[in-house]
Write a protein that holds these residues in place. Structure first.
Motif, PDB file in Angstrom:
ATOM      1  N   SER A 122       0.834  -1.191   0.000  1.00 20.29           N
ATOM      2  CA  SER A 122       0.000   0.000   0.000  1.00 20.29           C
ATOM      3  C   SER A 122       0.872   1.246   0.000  1.00 20.29           C
ATOM      4  O   SER A 122       0.596   2.234  -0.677  1.00 20.29           O
ATOM      5  CB  SER A 122      -0.915   0.005   1.226  1.00 20.29           C
ATOM      6  OG  SER A 122      -1.753  -1.126   1.202  1.00 20.29           O
TER       7      SER A 122
ATOM      8  N   ASP B  59     -14.971  -6.644  -5.738  1.00 24.44           N
ATOM      9  CA  ASP B  59     -14.158  -5.426  -5.756  1.00 24.44           C
ATOM     10  C   ASP B  59     -13.291  -5.321  -4.502  1.00 24.44           C
ATOM     11  O   ASP B  59     -12.132  -4.907  -4.561  1.00 24.44           O
ATOM     12  CB  ASP B  59     -15.063  -4.195  -5.869  1.00 24.44           C
ATOM     13  CG  ASP B  59     -15.779  -4.136  -7.209  1.00 24.44           C
ATOM     14  OD1 ASP B  59     -15.337  -4.827  -8.144  1.00 24.44           O
ATOM     15  OD2 ASP B  59     -16.799  -3.416  -7.303  1.00 24.44           O
TER      16      ASP B  59
ATOM     17  N   ALA C 168      -9.203  -5.154  -4.343  1.00 25.42           N
ATOM     18  CA  ALA C 168      -8.511  -3.992  -3.791  1.00 25.42           C
ATOM     19  C   ALA C 168      -7.693  -4.330  -2.551  1.00 25.42           C
ATOM     20  O   ALA C 168      -6.597  -3.799  -2.356  1.00 25.42           O
ATOM     21  CB  ALA C 168      -9.530  -2.899  -3.465  1.00 25.42           C
TER      22      ALA C 168
ATOM     23  N   THR D 186     -13.449  -0.205   0.374  1.00 23.17           N
ATOM     24  CA  THR D 186     -12.749  -0.610  -0.844  1.00 23.17           C
ATOM     25  C   THR D 186     -12.123   0.596  -1.539  1.00 23.17           C
ATOM     26  O   THR D 186     -10.974   0.536  -2.024  1.00 23.17           O
ATOM     27  CB  THR D 186     -13.722  -1.326  -1.789  1.00 23.17           C
ATOM     28  OG1 THR D 186     -14.279  -2.473  -1.126  1.00 23.17           O
ATOM     29  CG2 THR D 186     -13.015  -1.791  -3.053  1.00 23.17           C
ATOM     30  N   GLU D 187     -12.861   1.699  -1.600  1.00 25.85           N
ATOM     31  CA  GLU D 187     -12.314   2.915  -2.217  1.00 25.85           C
ATOM     32  C   GLU D 187     -11.104   3.430  -1.442  1.00 25.85           C
ATOM     33  O   GLU D 187     -10.101   3.858  -2.027  1.00 25.85           O
ATOM     34  CB  GLU D 187     -13.402   3.994  -2.290  1.00 25.85           C
ATOM     35  CG  GLU D 187     -14.545   3.656  -3.231  1.00 25.85           C
ATOM     36  CD  GLU D 187     -14.073   3.482  -4.669  1.00 25.85           C
ATOM     37  OE1 GLU D 187     -13.126   4.197  -5.070  1.00 25.85           O
ATOM     38  OE2 GLU D 187     -14.634   2.630  -5.378  1.00 25.85           O
TER      39      GLU D 187
ATOM     40  N   ARG E  74      -8.130   1.292  -2.277  1.00 21.64           N
ATOM     41  CA  ARG E  74      -7.551   1.603  -3.582  1.00 21.64           C
ATOM     42  C   ARG E  74      -6.656   2.840  -3.527  1.00 21.64           C
ATOM     43  O   ARG E  74      -5.679   2.943  -4.272  1.00 21.64           O
ATOM     44  CB  ARG E  74      -8.672   1.809  -4.595  1.00 21.64           C
ATOM     45  CG  ARG E  74      -9.365   0.513  -5.004  1.00 21.64           C
ATOM     46  CD  ARG E  74     -10.580   0.790  -5.853  1.00 21.64           C
ATOM     47  NE  ARG E  74     -11.222  -0.459  -6.262  1.00 21.64           N
ATOM     48  CZ  ARG E  74     -12.436  -0.522  -6.794  1.00 21.64           C
ATOM     49  NH1 ARG E  74     -13.133   0.603  -6.986  1.00 21.64           N
ATOM     50  NH2 ARG E  74     -12.954  -1.684  -7.139  1.00 21.64           N
TER      51      ARG E  74
END
Length: 428
Positions: A267, A342, A346, A377-378, A381
């Motif tokens: 990350s 999703d 991610a 999830t956003e 990302r």
């Protein structure tokens, strides 16, 4: 000179059609039929379940054969033996008289011997002047000679069935070992795939296996596991072929270390590359302070105990069990398949499952689990999410709840504060 060949038993013992059939088969013996008595006995011993014989009855048959003087049974020679009950009990290792009579009846019913009883029920032989036996009363062994070929075929069938059963069990063991280890390898290497669904299918399939199962059931179970094995193998092979085959060992080791897409180091790298043009790679303080290692399974289960109740089989002992339980929890929370897919892409499937377990633990405080998971999830990302703060917040809430239970006068935290702590990292 023989006067008469008896066909019925002495006393109150009844005559049956099965006994008559055995006598018909014995009377149709070819004149030169000869068999090795101990070879035929081994065939009878292997096919005893098909014949309906018991271990004790075979012990008596072994004793009866020992009273025949020759090693071969021939239709030209005498096939009747006339030992007393005392002699039979002695050669049958001291079998009680009642047990002896009961298992002699079993041998008769199975068509292995025929009773040739005298008028008074005694067993004896009458000899002529030359010492030859003219008349004998006892147990006729001619069915063993008449059915020797049948006994051999039954023994071959039993051996073939035992071999097929052994092969089926070996195949089942190999399939179970391969599937479990390939699933573990896929999870550990961060191979893209719905490992939770695969683990759930495997556990449901193996869970139908009883303690003792016939060969046909084991073979049908192997066919189901074979399809699952092909699916898992194709996933791993596709992932392997997609990698650079010329990568050296050090590159491969770096790939293993960074194969988990939800790890903190990856990350950070992704966040740094995103802002590399501006040379201003900054991390949120709560993510920078997190430990650079994976969450232990025990800590996650301690923080999210509700998920343990949904685990199929014998509970959650490994990560694949955790993924299978998360697969059960997903539809219960109303999380769509697309939202789950999703999240797995991610965060990685393990981290997505941890996030889902945390949402399940706080499901009474979250209105829309699917929307909440999409929000996480956003953030994942963008490199702004980690499961460490969620798990630590749940553990801290658990400790505070324990303290509150011990001190009733202490005020409980508000719901919105508890929900916000899902994002926060503890000072520790």
């Amino acid at each position: 000179m023989q006067t008469h060949v008896t066909t019925t038993p002495f006393g109150r013992r009844p005559m049956s059609i099965g006994q008559m059939a055995s006598q018909v088969a014995a009377n149709s013996l070819p004149q030169e039929a000869t068999v090795e008595k101990w070879k035929v006995f081994r065939s009878i011993r292997e096919a005893r379940d098909l014949l309906g014989a018991t271990d004790r009855s075979l012990a008596i048959l072994n004793a009866l054969l020992s009273f025949h003087p020759d090693s071969e049974l021939s239709s030209e020679g005498g096939l009747i033996v006339w030992p007393s009950n005392e002699q039979l009990m002695a050669r049958a290792n001291g079998m009680p008289a009642a047990t002896l009579r009961r298992h002699l009846a079993v041998l008769v019913d199975c068509g292995l011997i025929i009773r040739r009883d005298s008028p008074n029920g005694k067993r004896f032989a009458r000899k002529g002047r030359g010492g030859e036996i003219e008349q004998a009363y006892g147990f006729d062994l001619s069915p063993i000679v008449a059915r020797a070929a049948e006994f051999g075929e039954l023994a071959d069938a039993v051996r073939a069935e035992k071999k097929a059963f052994k092969v089926a069990k070996e195949r089942l063991t190999l399939l179970r070992r391969d599937i479990v280890k390939m699933i573990d390898a896929g999870i550990a290497e961060g191979v893209p795939g719905n490992w939770g669904r695969v683990s759930q299918i495997y556990q449901e399939t193996v869970g139908r296996l009883p303690r003792t199962a016939p060969r046909q059931f084991i073979e049908s179970l192997c066919e189901e596991l074979q399809e699952l094995w092909i699916e898992v193998r194709d996933i791993l092979e596709t992932f392997t072929k997609a990698q650079n085959p010329s990568a050296n060992e050090s590159h491969f080791e770096r790939h293993i270390q960074n194969s988990n897409p939800d790890s903190i180091s990856e990350s950070e790298n992704g966040f740094g590359k995103k802002n590399e043009a501006n040379s201003e790679a900054e991390e949120p303080d709560n993510l920078r302070s997190l430990p650079k290692r994976e969450l232990p399974l025990g800590i996650v289960l301690d923080a999210c105990p509700i998920l343990k109740d949904l685990a199929p089989g014998s509970g959650i002992r490994q990560w694949r069990d955790f993924l299978a339980a998360a697969e059960v929890a997903r539809p219960m929370l109303g999380v769509s398949q697309s939202a789950w897919r999703d999240a797995c892409q991610a965060m990685g499937e393990v981290q997505a499952a941890i996030a889902l377990a945390a949402i399940l633990q706080r499901s009474d405080q979250i209105n829309s689990a699917g929307g909440y998971l999409r929000s996480l999830t956003e953030k994942a990302r963008d490199g702004q999410f980690s499961t460490w703060p969620m798990v630590m917040a749940l553990l801290r809430a658990k400790l505070e709840a324990d303290k509150t239970a011990a001190s009733p006068d202490r005020k409980q935290p508000k719901d919105n504060q508890a929900e916000e702590r899902l994002y926060e990292a503890s000072e520790a």
